[in-house]
Design a protein around this motif. Structure first.
Motif, PDB file in Angstrom:
ATOM      1  N   GLN A 181       1.174  -0.904   0.350  1.00  0.00           N
ATOM      2  CA  GLN A 181      -0.203   0.110   0.272  1.00  0.00           C
ATOM      3  C   GLN A 181       0.909   1.417  -0.129  1.00  0.00           C
ATOM      4  OE1 GLN A 181       0.317  -1.516   2.984  1.00  0.00           O
ATOM      5  NE2 GLN A 181       1.862  -0.371   3.631  1.00  0.00           N
ATOM      6  N   ALA A 182       2.454   1.123  -0.303  1.00  0.00           N
ATOM      7  CA  ALA A 182       3.238   2.354  -0.011  1.00  0.00           C
ATOM      8  C   ALA A 182       4.005   2.274  -1.080  1.00  0.00           C
ATOM      9  CB  ALA A 182       3.555   2.740   1.094  1.00  0.00           C
ATOM     10  N   GLY A 183       4.124   2.697  -2.066  1.00  0.00           N
ATOM     11  CA  GLY A 183       4.378   2.365  -3.584  1.00  0.00           C
ATOM     12  C   GLY A 183       5.175   4.121  -3.275  1.00  0.00           C
TER      13      GLY A 183
ATOM     14  N   THR B 231       4.565  -1.763   8.090  1.00  0.00           N
ATOM     15  CA  THR B 231       5.957  -2.357   8.867  1.00  0.00           C
ATOM     16  C   THR B 231       6.004  -2.109   9.757  1.00  0.00           C
ATOM     17  OG1 THR B 231       6.593  -3.420   6.838  1.00  0.00           O
ATOM     18  CG2 THR B 231       8.126  -3.349   8.415  1.00  0.00           C
ATOM     19  N   ARG B 232       5.812  -2.379  11.306  1.00  0.00           N
ATOM     20  CA  ARG B 232       6.424  -2.559  13.153  1.00  0.00           C
ATOM     21  C   ARG B 232       7.410  -2.611  13.373  1.00  0.00           C
ATOM     22  NH1 ARG B 232       2.258   1.184  11.344  1.00  0.00           N
ATOM     23  NH2 ARG B 232       0.627   1.249  11.850  1.00  0.00           N
ATOM     24  N   ALA B 233       8.256  -1.340  14.223  1.00  0.00           N
ATOM     25  CA  ALA B 233       9.357  -1.938  14.793  1.00  0.00           C
ATOM     26  C   ALA B 233       9.513  -1.791  16.360  1.00  0.00           C
ATOM     27  CB  ALA B 233      10.403  -1.523  14.282  1.00  0.00           C
ATOM     28  N   GLU B 234       8.976  -2.222  17.326  1.00  0.00           N
ATOM     29  CA  GLU B 234       9.003  -2.774  18.460  1.00  0.00           C
ATOM     30  C   GLU B 234       9.793  -2.433  19.755  1.00  0.00           C
ATOM     31  OE1 GLU B 234       5.514  -4.404  19.563  1.00  0.00           O
ATOM     32  OE2 GLU B 234       3.534  -2.669  18.267  1.00  0.00           O
TER      33      GLU B 234
ATOM     34  N   ASN C 243       7.742  -6.810  12.374  1.00  0.00           N
ATOM     35  CA  ASN C 243       6.197  -7.940  11.738  1.00  0.00           C
ATOM     36  C   ASN C 243       5.927  -6.401  10.540  1.00  0.00           C
ATOM     37  OD1 ASN C 243       6.255 -10.029  13.025  1.00  0.00           O
ATOM     38  ND2 ASN C 243       6.578  -8.491  14.879  1.00  0.00           N
ATOM     39  N   GLY C 244       5.526  -7.077   8.965  1.00  0.00           N
ATOM     40  CA  GLY C 244       5.400  -6.487   7.764  1.00  0.00           C
ATOM     41  C   GLY C 244       6.377  -7.182   6.524  1.00  0.00           C
ATOM     42  N   SER C 245       5.493  -6.696   5.626  1.00  0.00           N
ATOM     43  CA  SER C 245       5.883  -6.851   4.441  1.00  0.00           C
ATOM     44  C   SER C 245       6.561  -6.389   3.872  1.00  0.00           C
ATOM     45  CB  SER C 245       4.422  -8.075   3.377  1.00  0.00           C
ATOM     46  OG  SER C 245       3.663  -6.769   3.668  1.00  0.00           O
TER      47      SER C 245
END
Length: 386
Positions: free
Chosen positions: A134-136, A144-147, A156-158
């Protein structure tokens, strides 16, 4: 051979050495194998290793950091030559240089020694994980998250459309660390590609640039030490988009290099092919087409060089960079299309290089900002200041 207008340009000895080294290698080791690499969707590791040993993975990285210590014009000339041989191979080199430049600009001393040096010295290939389904063009719309958990971040994400990730040993991952902070809640992390949870889901089947892998990536509870944060928290988008002016000039140089190959192929064929008792170049329609192709190509090259001079002089060149990328990418499609048509039915066959060149030219209008984005940026520059 590619028209050597560079002979009319003031080149330093270092720039000429870089250009000539790349040119000779491309003629001897890339062009003879490019069609096979395209069919097999790969570049042999020994070829990439050789290019790395030349310093081509860190062209503008200082010598003391393991790089070639070249300037921006050296990088432009290198890009033209590599793209003349194989645009996919050129993409691998450019993605690696982009990583190296980001770590050079934003990294700590420890990060530069641990992650920049192996890349700059030609031992590691690198990539950046930015785009998502969804983000080009809307690069800030990341999911995508970094916790942070203790002294480690869990991701986690793609990611999609990632250049060279299946070939790379190291990557720069852009992820959201603070969802409430918008663009300022995005950060960048240096992540080895063999980290558990880092998975190549799919190698894309593509129209062109097949020698360079483009992949979908899954990040599943991937853990990365907090010390691998590049720059400060919240600087990820700034880092990812840093140097966009330079990157767009590089895309223009890629387009010029590839179109030069297509033009040279068409010109050579026009002197060999005969119809109605004479060489096809002696037909006015063909001669006029070649004249238009040469003019188009030269305009793109000079716009690219003009913008590169502004960049090398540390002058603002956002408008010129977008113009160079826009015009050169469109020019490349026009020239490659004309070259294919000039070959007649043979141009449609994989036996001749113009078929591959035409496919490879299509993507220049898409990456590092689509051409529609370039038009928006140019039009903003034209608007009166309020």
């Amino acid at each position: 051979m590619m028209t050597d207008v560079n002979a009319l340009t003031e080149m330093t000895e270092e720039q000429r050495a870089t250009r000539d080294l790349a040119r000779d290698f491309v003629r001897d080791h890339v062009i003879p194998q490019a069609a096979e690499w395209d069919r097999e969707a790969r570049v042999p590791s020994e070829v990439l290793g050789k290019l790395g040993s030349f310093g081509f993975f860190g062209v503008t990285v200082p010598l003391e950091r393991g790089g070639a210590g070249g300037d921006f014009f050296s990088y432009i000339y290198l890009t033209e030559e590599l793209s003349y041989g194989d645009a996919g191979l050129c993409n691998t080199i450019n993605a690696t240089n982009s990583f190296a430049n980001n770590v050079l600009m934003f990294g700590t001393e420890s990060q530069k020694e641990r992650y920049l040096r192996p890349v700059a010295e030609g031992r590691h290939i690198a990539c950046m994980l930015l785009s998502e389904p969804q983000a080009g063009s809307d690069a800030a719309n990341l999911k995508t998250r970094a916790e942070l958990h203790g002294d480690r971040y869990v991701m986690n994400g793609s990611k999609v459309f990632i250049t060279s990730v299946a070939t790379s040993q190291i990557s720069l991952v852009i992820a959201v660390t603070d969802p409430s902070a918008g663009k300022k809640g995005i950060s960048a992390f240096i992540v080895p590609t063999d980290t558990p949870g880092y998975t190549v889901i799919r190698k894309e089947l593509k129209l062109g640039h097949r020698s360079n892998d483009t992949c979908q990536i899954s990040l599943d509870n991937l853990e990365v030490p907090a010390e691998n944060l590049l720059g400060n928290l919240g600087e990820g988008l700034r880092i990812a988009l840093s140097g966009l002016e330079a990157k767009r000039v590089i895309v223009a140089a890629q387009a010029v290099g590839l179109a030069s190959r297509a033009f040279d192929a068409a010109l050579s064929y026009s002197h060999e092919r005969q119809t109605f008792g004479k060489k096809i170049i002696d037909h006015q329609a063909v001669a006029f087409t070649l004249a238009e192709m040469a003019t188009d190509l030269e305009c793109a090259r000079q716009l690219c060089y003009h913008t590169a001079r502004l960049k090398a002089a540390n002058r603002r060149c956002a408008r010129e960079a977008s113009m160079a990328k826009l015009f050169a990418s469109q020019m490349s499609e026009r020239v490659c299309s004309a070259a294919l048509k000039m070959h007649g039915g043979y141009g449609f066959l994989n036996d001749f290089p113009v078929e591959k060149l035409y496919r490879d030219a299509m993507v220049f209008q898409l990456y590092d900002g689509t051409n529609e984005i370039q038009k928006i940026l140019i039009s903003r520059e034209l608007a009166p200041t309020r």
